[in-house]
Design an enzyme around this catalytic site. Structure first.
Site, PDB file in Angstrom:
ATOM      1  N   THR A  84       0.793  -1.232   0.000  1.00 51.89           N
ATOM      2  CA  THR A  84       0.000   0.000   0.000  1.00 51.89           C
ATOM      3  C   THR A  84       0.830   1.290   0.000  1.00 51.89           C
ATOM      4  O   THR A  84       0.659   2.140  -0.878  1.00 51.89           O
ATOM      5  CB  THR A  84      -0.932  -0.007   1.234  1.00 51.89           C
ATOM      6  OG1 THR A  84      -1.804  -1.118   1.083  1.00 51.89           O
ATOM      7  CG2 THR A  84      -1.735   1.270   1.338  1.00 51.89           C
TER       8      THR A  84
HETATM    9  P1  AMP Z   1      -1.599  -3.142   3.799  1.00 52.78           P
HETATM   10  O1  AMP Z   1      -2.786  -3.898   3.354  1.00 52.78           O
HETATM   11  O2  AMP Z   1      -0.863  -3.791   4.911  1.00 52.78           O
HETATM   12  O3  AMP Z   1      -0.706  -2.771   2.670  1.00 52.78           O
HETATM   13  O4  AMP Z   1      -2.138  -1.787   4.422  1.00 52.78           O
HETATM   14  C1  AMP Z   1      -3.305  -1.207   3.969  1.00 52.78           C
HETATM   15  C2  AMP Z   1      -4.014  -0.582   5.121  1.00 52.78           C
HETATM   16  O5  AMP Z   1      -3.318   0.549   5.617  1.00 52.78           O
HETATM   17  C3  AMP Z   1      -5.357  -0.044   4.727  1.00 52.78           C
HETATM   18  O6  AMP Z   1      -6.321  -1.034   4.662  1.00 52.78           O
HETATM   19  C4  AMP Z   1      -5.608   0.999   5.771  1.00 52.78           C
HETATM   20  O7  AMP Z   1      -6.276   0.418   6.880  1.00 52.78           O
HETATM   21  C5  AMP Z   1      -4.222   1.412   6.228  1.00 52.78           C
HETATM   22  N1  AMP Z   1      -3.914   2.788   5.808  1.00 52.78           N
HETATM   23  C6  AMP Z   1      -4.216   3.363   4.647  1.00 52.78           C
HETATM   24  N2  AMP Z   1      -3.796   4.641   4.595  1.00 52.78           N
HETATM   25  C7  AMP Z   1      -3.196   4.882   5.761  1.00 52.78           C
HETATM   26  C8  AMP Z   1      -2.543   6.010   6.318  1.00 52.78           C
HETATM   27  N3  AMP Z   1      -2.458   7.159   5.631  1.00 52.78           N
HETATM   28  N4  AMP Z   1      -2.032   5.872   7.556  1.00 52.78           N
HETATM   29  C9  AMP Z   1      -2.127   4.710   8.241  1.00 52.78           C
HETATM   30  N5  AMP Z   1      -2.733   3.614   7.759  1.00 52.78           N
HETATM   31  C10 AMP Z   1      -3.260   3.685   6.543  1.00 52.78           C
HETATM   32 ZN    ZN Z   2      -3.177  -1.416  -0.411  1.00 46.06          ZN
HETATM   33 ZN    ZN Z   3      -3.705  -4.657   1.995  1.00 46.35          ZN
END
Ligand code: AMP
Ligand code: ZN
Ligand code: ZN
Length: 424
Positions: A84
């Site tokens: 992400t």
């Molecule tokens: P991942 O799936 O581990 O790559 O992380 C994605 C998750 O990060 C998303 O589903 C959100 O819950 C979280 N996320 C998205 N944007 C942010 C942000 N700006 N700060 C902190 N967490 C975030």
């Molecule tokens: Zn993502």
């Molecule tokens: Zn994810």
């Protein structure tokens, strides 16, 4: 050509701030500075974890409608690793993770310490982000206002700048509230209204992790997210903005199904006490620790492994464009699609309740391909495009906002045909 297009738009719709206040062009002899008309606003929407083929499920009617009246790509290739934070920052900087410095969701930097998504201090510390120049920074330098309804990097003070309007990430803000905030920003008076906006949805990613990409819960998240898009489209239409704003709806990566038993237990492969573990999951990262023979561990792991491939960072395959940044750990192990890299301790802590969907894999994997749909006055109608790398979105957006693109890894020529000839 582009100027003519803008002029035509201004005279036709008189929407944008600059259109309304633009002085008559001054004669050539005058030295008075000519204010540029404000560009057509651009709204960049991310649906986290929306895999390219989800749109075929018939659960995203609003998105399909936008694609029919605008353009759609068969897929968009994420940057490696397909995570992400690295990808959201690639989209707004045009840089590969190696070049913008957000090389993972979890990182170690010799000077800055540890970075993780949930660490508010790290996420808002501009020193993690300043290897790249996000589009809102360039917009600010050229007198355009920006507003982010969540975007990785937007919470950080980067070289003294945030977007003009931004929100600390809060997963409890509902999709409808996020949409309403964007509409409220678009309702601001001409001089305050942002020209570049972002909007972020995460339900599809959450459901994909917890229940897997083929679950009923992902289907529900697709419906719910489409309902939020419908609310946006309706709000734009009510304001007579729908044809006067350029919309890009994309995702950061896809999602692969990971059966519960598909775990590589790293502690069964090497003694974890002899390395510094930086990240686990799909892409495990390790650094040497003093007093231990790291070369030996590398030799062992770089031999063929079951369900994962390991490289010293200098030997990562060139096509992944990864490994030159100091924040990339010395040794990387990448799980095969459909597998996770974990430890016995972690599995015990989770009582075996592991996520059933993952991303982060090889960015060429079909399951990692992302969504791209665009709609608005600059975009052709009904065009279907071949897949392209997500770093190309940045020069496209810079062009749409008539901003000089900072040095980047993208290619405007590769994507310009999605624009109407007069907007290219
Ligand atoms: P991942 O799936 O581990 O790559 O992380 C994605 C998750 O990060 C998303 O589903 C959100 O819950 C979280 N996320 C998205 N944007 C942010 C942000 N700006 N700060 C902190 N967490 C975030
Ligand atoms: Zn993502
Ligand atoms: Zn994810």
């Amino acid at each position: 050509m582009k100027f003519l297009f803008r002029l035509l738009l201004c005279s036709l719709v008189a929407f944008s701030a600059g259109c309304a206040t633009q002085p008559t062009p001054t004669p050539a002899a005058s030295t008075a500075p000519t204010a540029k008309p404000a560009p057509t606003p651009l709204l960049l929407i991310s649906i986290d974890g929306y895999r390219a083929d989800y749109i075929e499920r018939g659960l995203s009617p609003t998105l399909t409608g936008l694609a029919k009246e605008g353009v759609r790509a068969t897929g968009m290739q994420p940057s490696f690793p397909s995570l992400t934070f690295p990808n959201h920052y690639s989209i707004v900087t045009g840089l590969r993770p190696d070049h913008h410095g957000i090389v993972n969701n979890t990182m170690l930097d010799p000077a800055l310490g540890r970075f993780s998504l949930g660490d508010r201090n790290a996420v808002s510390d501009g020193r993690w982000w300043n290897q790249g120049t996000p589009l809102w920074e360039t917009a600010g330098h050229h007198g355009l206002r920006s507003a982010t309804m969540f975007w990785p990097g937007s919470e950080a003070d980067i070289r003294g700048r945030h977007p003009d309007f931004w929100k600390p990430y809060d997963g409890n803000v509902t999709p409808a509230q996020r949409v309403d905030q964007v509409l409220a920003w678009l309702d601001l008076p001409a001089g305050e209204r942002p020209s570049f906006l972002t909007l972020y949805f995460d339900d599809v990613d959450h459901a994909g992790h917890t229940y897997g990409p083929d679950s009923a819960q992902v289907e529900q998240a697709l419906r719910d997210t489409d309902a939020a898009l419908a609310r946006l489209v309706q709000g734009l239409a009510q304001r007579q903005l729908l044809d006067r704003i350029n919309l890009i709806v994309l995702s950061d990566h896809g999602m692969a199904s990971v059966p519960p038993n598909n775990s590589v237990m790293l502690d069964k492969v090497i003694p974890l006490t002899r390395v510094e573990l930086v990240s686990l999951g799909v892409l495990a990262g390790m650094n040497p620790t003093p007093g231990h023979d790291f070369a030996k561990i590398e030799q062992q792991l770089e031999r063929p492994q079951r369900h994962m491939t390991c490289w010293d960072k200098t030997r990562v395959p060139a096509r992944l464009l990864y490994g030159s940044n100091a924040r990339v750990p010395q040794l990387l192990c990448l799980a095969d699609v459909g597998w996770r890299i974990t430890t016995s301790g972690y599995v015990a802590k989770k009582n075996g309740n592991l996520s059933l969907g993952e991303h982060g894999y090889d960015n060429a994997a079909p399951q990692m391909q992302a969504l791209f749909v665009a709609h608005g006055p600059a975009f052709r109608q009904g065009a279907m495009l071949p897949s392209f790398p997500n770093v190309d979105v940045y020069p496209l957006m810079a062009h749409l906002l008539d901003l000089p693109a900072a040095a980047n890894d993208g290619d405007y020529q590769a994507v310009k045909d999605m624009l109407k000839p007069e907007a290219q």
